[in-house]
Design a protein around this motif. Sequence first.
Motif, PDB file in Angstrom:
ATOM      1  N   TYR A 229       0.883  -1.165   0.000  1.00  0.00           N
ATOM      2  CA  TYR A 229       0.000   0.000   0.000  1.00  0.00           C
ATOM      3  C   TYR A 229       0.920   1.214   0.000  1.00  0.00           C
ATOM      4  O   TYR A 229       1.522   1.507   1.039  1.00  0.00           O
ATOM      5  CB  TYR A 229      -0.864   0.035   1.260  1.00  0.00           C
ATOM      6  CG  TYR A 229      -1.909  -1.054   1.327  1.00  0.00           C
ATOM      7  CD1 TYR A 229      -3.093  -0.952   0.616  1.00  0.00           C
ATOM      8  CD2 TYR A 229      -1.710  -2.175   2.124  1.00  0.00           C
ATOM      9  CE1 TYR A 229      -4.063  -1.944   0.695  1.00  0.00           C
ATOM     10  CE2 TYR A 229      -2.672  -3.176   2.215  1.00  0.00           C
ATOM     11  CZ  TYR A 229      -3.851  -3.054   1.494  1.00  0.00           C
ATOM     12  OH  TYR A 229      -4.806  -4.035   1.579  1.00  0.00           O
TER      13      TYR A 229
ATOM     14  N   GLY B 112      -0.286  -9.020   8.803  1.00  0.00           N
ATOM     15  CA  GLY B 112      -0.755  -9.179   7.421  1.00  0.00           C
ATOM     16  C   GLY B 112      -1.855 -10.220   7.256  1.00  0.00           C
ATOM     17  O   GLY B 112      -2.258 -10.536   6.135  1.00  0.00           O
ATOM     18  N   LYS B 113      -2.398 -10.715   8.371  1.00  0.00           N
ATOM     19  CA  LYS B 113      -3.403 -11.791   8.305  1.00  0.00           C
ATOM     20  C   LYS B 113      -4.668 -11.356   7.544  1.00  0.00           C
ATOM     21  O   LYS B 113      -5.132 -12.049   6.644  1.00  0.00           O
ATOM     22  CB  LYS B 113      -3.781 -12.245   9.733  1.00  0.00           C
ATOM     23  CG  LYS B 113      -2.595 -12.697  10.568  1.00  0.00           C
ATOM     24  CD  LYS B 113      -3.006 -13.082  11.968  1.00  0.00           C
ATOM     25  CE  LYS B 113      -3.568 -11.965  12.812  1.00  0.00           C
ATOM     26  NZ  LYS B 113      -2.624 -10.878  13.171  1.00  0.00           N
TER      27      LYS B 113
ATOM     28  N   ASN C 231      -0.288  -8.298  15.850  1.00  0.00           N
ATOM     29  CA  ASN C 231      -1.003  -7.196  15.207  1.00  0.00           C
ATOM     30  C   ASN C 231      -0.201  -6.669  14.024  1.00  0.00           C
ATOM     31  O   ASN C 231       1.010  -6.472  14.139  1.00  0.00           O
ATOM     32  CB  ASN C 231      -1.225  -6.040  16.195  1.00  0.00           C
ATOM     33  CG  ASN C 231      -2.215  -6.398  17.291  1.00  0.00           C
ATOM     34  OD1 ASN C 231      -1.934  -6.246  18.465  1.00  0.00           O
ATOM     35  ND2 ASN C 231      -3.366  -6.895  16.911  1.00  0.00           N
TER      36      ASN C 231
ATOM     37  N   HIS D 249      -6.521 -14.195  17.939  1.00  0.00           N
ATOM     38  CA  HIS D 249      -5.492 -13.882  18.931  1.00  0.00           C
ATOM     39  C   HIS D 249      -5.701 -14.725  20.194  1.00  0.00           C
ATOM     40  O   HIS D 249      -4.856 -14.747  21.066  1.00  0.00           O
ATOM     41  CB  HIS D 249      -5.504 -12.396  19.281  1.00  0.00           C
ATOM     42  CG  HIS D 249      -4.985 -11.538  18.171  1.00  0.00           C
ATOM     43  ND1 HIS D 249      -3.649 -11.465  17.856  1.00  0.00           N
ATOM     44  CD2 HIS D 249      -5.611 -10.743  17.281  1.00  0.00           C
ATOM     45  CE1 HIS D 249      -3.476 -10.649  16.825  1.00  0.00           C
ATOM     46  NE2 HIS D 249      -4.664 -10.203  16.459  1.00  0.00           N
TER      47      HIS D 249
END
Length: 290
Positions: free
Chosen positions: A12, A40-41, A37, A186
Motif C-alpha cells: 500500500y 498481514g493476516k 497485530n 489472537h
Amino acid sequence: MNISIKKLTKTYGKKTSLTDLSFQLEEHKIYGLLGRNGAGKTTLMHIIAGHILPTTGTVKLNNENPFNNRKLLENICLINETDNFPTTLKVKEVLKTASLFYPNWCARTSQSLLKEFKLDETVKVKALSKGMVSSLGIIIGLASRAAITIFDEPYIGLDAAMRARFYEILLEEYEAHPRTIILSTHLIDEVSNLFEEVLILQEGELVLQMTTDELKERSMMIHGKSEDVRTFTQGKNVLSEKEFMGQLTAVLYGENYNFADAKRLGLSVEQVHIQDLMIHLTSNKGGVVA
Ligand SMILES: Nc1ncnc2c1ncn2[C@@H]1O[C@H](COP(=O)(O)OP(=O)(O)OP(=O)(O)O)[C@@H](O)[C@H]1O
C-alpha cells in the motif's frame, strides 16, 4: 477447494503488508492463521477471498483466480470481525441475502443457530450488540457451507461460554460437512485443538507452516536447576530462557525432542502451548525457525 499462493506481495504505497508469500492449503482442513497485530493476516484473507488483488504474485483456488470471479466467490465466505452487514437491514433480511448468494446455504443450520445464539430475526442490525453481530457472522459463515470458509476474529463481544459453544459448533459442522476453514485469532489457546495446521505470519512474511502435531513434537518447555537445564539445552535451539533463584525455564524449538531424555536429567518437561510458541517465534529475540 485447494489454495495455491505463489510469490505473493501486497503493498500500500510505501507500506509492504505481505512479502513474497508462497504456500499451499489443502481442502478439508482447519487452518489457524496466526501472527501479531499488523502481521498481514487480514490482508491475506481478503486476497484469498478475492476482495483485493495482490500487487505481485498469484492466488489460485482450484487453479482459478478468485478476484471478480462470481462463480468462485459463491464458494468462499469471509467473516470479518466487524462491518459485515448493512446496518439498516433486519437479521432475517441479512440471512435471506446470504442464502441467495451461497448455493450450498443450509436453512436448517441457520435456523438452529439463530435459536442457539438467541438472535431475534426481526431486529435490525444497527440494534444488535457487538456479540449479537458476531453471532450473526458466525451463523452466516457456518450456514454458507462455502468450500472455503474464513473467520477473521469472529468473536468480538462474545463471552467465554459463547465462544466455547462457537468452537464446538464449528467442529460439529466441519465433521458433518468438511470444507477448508481458515481461522485467524489472537485467542490461540482457546482454539488450538481445532487446528490441523498452523501458519504464522510475521511482518508480512510466512515464518512457519506446520501441522499442530509436528509443532508440538518439535518444541518443549523444560524447567529445573539452571546448570542441568543448560547441560540439556547445549547445542539446541533455545527460543527463550527465564532464570529465577538458580532455577531455569527454557523453551526449545526445532527438533523432535525426546521428553524422556530431559526427565532422566531430573528436569520437568511440558508441552509448549501454541500461543506461547507463536509469541516466542515472532519475537525479535526468537530463535531460528527451522
Ligand atoms: N488499506 C490499507 N492501506 C494501508 N495500509 C494497510 C491497509 N490495510 C492494511 N494495511 C497495513 O498492512 C499491514 C498488515 O495489516 P493487516 O490488517 O493485514 O494485519 P493483521 O495481521 O490482520 O493485524 P491485526 O491482528 O491487528 O488485525 C499493517 O501495517 C496495516 O497498517
